[in-house]
Scaffold this active site. Structure first.
Site, short mmCIF file in Angstrom:
data_model
loop_
_atom_site.label_atom_id
_atom_site.label_comp_id
_atom_site.label_asym_id
_atom_site.label_seq_id
_atom_site.Cartn_x
_atom_site.Cartn_y
_atom_site.Cartn_z
N PHE A 132 0.97 -1.04 0.56
CA PHE A 132 -0.02 0.06 -0.29
C PHE A 132 0.77 1.33 -0.07
O PHE A 132 2.23 1.24 0.39
CB PHE A 132 -1.24 -0.08 1.63
N CYS A 133 0.01 2.66 -0.44
CA CYS A 133 0.76 3.89 -0.50
C CYS A 133 -0.31 4.85 -0.12
O CYS A 133 -1.27 3.86 1.09
CB CYS A 133 1.81 4.03 -1.91
N GLN A 134 0.56 5.53 -0.36
CA GLN A 134 -0.82 6.82 0.02
C GLN A 134 -1.95 7.21 -0.80
O GLN A 134 -3.27 7.14 0.21
CB GLN A 134 -0.09 8.30 0.43
N TYR A 154 -3.31 4.37 2.35
CA TYR A 154 -3.44 4.63 3.63
C TYR A 154 -3.81 5.67 3.63
O TYR A 154 -4.88 5.46 5.26
CB TYR A 154 -1.47 5.19 3.73
#
Length: 124
Positions: free
Chosen positions: A87-89, A116
């Site tokens: 996952f990232c932002q 996130y």
């Protein structure tokens, strides 16, 4: 002192836990990888996630297990691991990381599409 999540945060954690348990099934446990920059991850991440910025993910996944352990203080994922969640932002780098991991033979790589941002919104 750490506080227990309340309200939406607790619900978001439950959904993430259910999602990872569903992906993990009875045979294994999901591993979370935060592929944002170190600065982004230092400002907050999903509990239990290992931060490996997407810019270094390819080299990290190609390291010898001992070198990976020394650099990240964690066991290197195995090609046969079924439940690797990136996952990232907002989702773009997580998808990129998932595709990269799959191209390296990590067939169990998955993207947390909500990223996130979704988790953090639910926490508020």
């Amino acid at each position: 002192m750490l506080q227990a999540p309340r309200g939406r945060a607790r619900a978001a954690l439950r959904r993430l836990a259910v999602a990872t348990r569903t992906m993990a099934g009875a045979s294994g446990r999901a591993r979370l990888f935060d592929v944002r920059s170190r600065e982004e991850a230092a400002a907050g991440t999903i509990p239990g996630a290992l931060n490996i910025p997407v810019s270094e993910l390819e080299s990290a996944l190609q390291m010898e297990p001992a070198a990976f352990q020394a650099l990240y203080s964690a066991e290197k994922p195995k090609l046969e691991d079924e439940h690797l969640i990136f996952f990232c932002q907002m989702g773009k780098r997580g998808l990129q990381a998932t595709q990269l991991a799959r191209s390296l033979g990590y067939t169990g790589a998955r993207n947390y599409a909500g990223a996130y941002r979704e988790w953090l919104e639910k926490e508020s």
